[in-house]
Scaffold this motif. Structure first.
Motif, PDB file in Angstrom:
ATOM      1  N   CYS A   1     -14.785  -2.153  -4.578  1.00 54.49           N
ATOM      2  CA  CYS A   1     -13.601  -2.633  -3.870  1.00 54.49           C
ATOM      3  C   CYS A   1     -12.443  -1.695  -4.186  1.00 54.49           C
TER       4      CYS A   1
ATOM      5  N   HIS B   1      -7.977  -5.504  -6.223  1.00 52.52           N
ATOM      6  CA  HIS B   1      -8.597  -6.534  -5.387  1.00 52.52           C
ATOM      7  C   HIS B   1      -8.668  -7.853  -6.160  1.00 52.52           C
ATOM      8  N   SER B   2      -8.483  -8.963  -5.454  1.00 54.67           N
ATOM      9  CA  SER B   2      -8.450 -10.277  -6.103  1.00 54.67           C
ATOM     10  C   SER B   2      -9.766 -10.638  -6.788  1.00 54.67           C
TER      11      SER B   2
ATOM     12  N   SER C   1      -8.492  -2.073   2.873  1.00 50.04           N
ATOM     13  CA  SER C   1      -8.706  -3.488   3.192  1.00 50.04           C
ATOM     14  C   SER C   1      -9.217  -4.214   1.954  1.00 50.04           C
ATOM     15  N   ASP C   2      -9.535  -5.482   2.136  1.00 52.87           N
ATOM     16  CA  ASP C   2     -10.154  -6.268   1.065  1.00 52.87           C
ATOM     17  C   ASP C   2     -11.677  -6.320   1.204  1.00 52.87           C
TER      18      ASP C   2
ATOM     19  N   HIS D   1     -15.166 -12.631   1.474  1.00 54.49           N
ATOM     20  CA  HIS D   1     -14.617 -11.345   1.897  1.00 54.49           C
ATOM     21  C   HIS D   1     -15.517 -10.643   2.914  1.00 54.49           C
TER      22      HIS D   1
END
Length: 300
Positions: free
Chosen positions: A176, A180-181, A241-242, A195
C-alpha cells in the motif's frame, strides 16, 4: 573393459540423450544414429562402469540411482568441454544467442545482475530476454523458442515437460502507500475487503497463491478492481489511492527499500513459494544456458 582405453565422447553423449528422452529410439533420432548403435554405446558404458544405469519401465528407460549419480558428473563434464571449445572458437563477435523468459518477480534485480555477470564471462553471446504471461513463456520453453525461464515455480499444469531448479524462497506481499489506514490495524487481514484490490491476472504464476490465501481468510469470492503484475501500473495506482496490491516481493523490492510502497504485515505461509530456473526436459545440452544458470545462482 578398460576405461582409459575405451571411453569415448559418444558414450557420454549417448547416455545423456537417453537420460533426457528416457527412450533409446528418441535418443537415436536426436543424435542421428541408429538404435542398435545407441544400445551398443550404452551397453559398453555400463560394462566400463560395472553397473546398470537405467531401469526398464514399460517400453522406456528411467535412470536408477547409479544413473543419476553418473548423469550429474557427465553433464558437468560435457558443459565444461563445450565451454572450452567455445572459448577457443569465438573471436569476440556476438555470434550466439541465448533466449531467456523472465517472470516479473525476477526481472527487477536477479536477472539484471546475472545478465551483467554473464556478459563478462561470455561476451560473444547475445542475451535475448523476453517477458510475458506465464502460460506463454512456458509454452515457448517447451517449444524450444526459449532456452530457460526464470521466475516462480510453475503450477502443475504449466510444469508439464519442465524441470525446475530452486534458487530461493520468496513471498507475495500486500503493498500500500505510506500512511495507509490498514497499517495501523492489529489484524489487517480483517480489513482487506474494505479496500480496492489489485490482484494478479489469471495467467500469472502467483494467481492461485493469492486465491488460496484469500480463501483462507474467508474471502474466497473476492475479486480485484484491477488485475496486473506490471510494476509501472500497480505502483502508480497504489501510490495515488488507497488500493492494496498483492504482488511478488521481488517486483517491488526497490520501492519497499525506498519506502515509496509499504508491505502490510500478513503472517501466512500460504504466500511463500520457490523462485528458480525452469528448463524443458527435452532441451539438449547448452553451455550458454548452463553458464547463465551459474550466474543466477551466484546472484542469489
Amino acid at each position: 573393459m578398460n576405461w582409459d582405453a575405451h571411453l569415448r565422447l559418444r558414450h557420454v553423449r549417448t547416455f545423456l540423450e537417453i537420460a533426457r528422452a528416457e527412450s533409446v529410439s528418441i535418443a537415436a533420432d536426436r543424435i542421428n544414429i541408429t538404435q542398435p548403435a545407441v544400445s551398443r554405446s550404452l551397453k559398453e558404458l555400463e560394462e566400463m562402469l560395472g553397473t546398470q544405469l537405467f531401469d526398464r519401465v514399460g517400453r522406456g528407460l528411467r535412470l536408477n540411482e547409479a544413473g543419476r549419480v553418473f548423469q550429474a558428473h557427465a553433464s558437468a563434464s560435457m558443459v565444461e568441454l563445450m565451454r572450452g571449445r567455445d572459448r577457443l572458437a569465438k573471436d569476440g563477435d556476438l555470434t550466439t544467442r541465448l533466449s531467456i523468459g523472465v517472470l516479473p518477480t525476477a526481472a527487477t534485480n536477479l536477472l539484471p545482475r546475472a545478465a551483467l555477470t554473464f556478459r563478462e564471462e561470455m561476451p560473444h553471446v547475445r542475451l535475448h530476454i523476453l517477458t510475458g504471461p506465464n502460460w506463454l513463456l512456458f509454452n515457448q520453453l517447451r517449444d524450444g523458442i526459449l532456452d530457460l525461464v526464470v521466475g516462480r515455480m510453475p503450477e502443475k499444469d504449466a510444469a508439464t515437460g519442465v524441470t525446475f531448479q530452486q534458487l530461493y524462497i520468496e513471498d507475495v506481499v500486500l503493498v500500500c502507500r505510506p500512511g495507509h489506514s490498514i497499517l495501523s490495524k492489529r489484524t489487517p487481514e480483517d480489513h482487506i475487503a474494505e479496500h480496492t484490490l489489485i490482484l494478479p491476472p489469471g495467467g500469472a504464476v502467483i494467481s492461485q497463491t493469492v486465491e488460496r490465501y484469500l480463501a483462507s481468510i474467508g474471502l474466497p469470492e473476492m475479486r480485484g478492481a484491477f488485475e496486473t503484475v506490471a510494476l509501472p501500473v500497480g505502483r502508480k495506482i497504489v501510490g495515488n489511492s488507497d488500493a492494496l496490491w498483492f504482488i511478488s516481493r521481488g517486483v517491488v523490492a526497490d520501492e519497499l527499500a525506498a519506502r515509496s510502497l509499504v508491505a502490510v504485515e500478513l503472517a501466512s505461509p500460504l504466500l511463500s513459494g520457490p523462485v528458480g530456473i525452469s528448463i524443458a526436459r527435452s532441451a539438449p545440452i547448452n553451455v550458454e544456458r548452463s553458464v547463465f544458470a551459474e550466474c543466477l545462482q551466484r546472484g542469489v
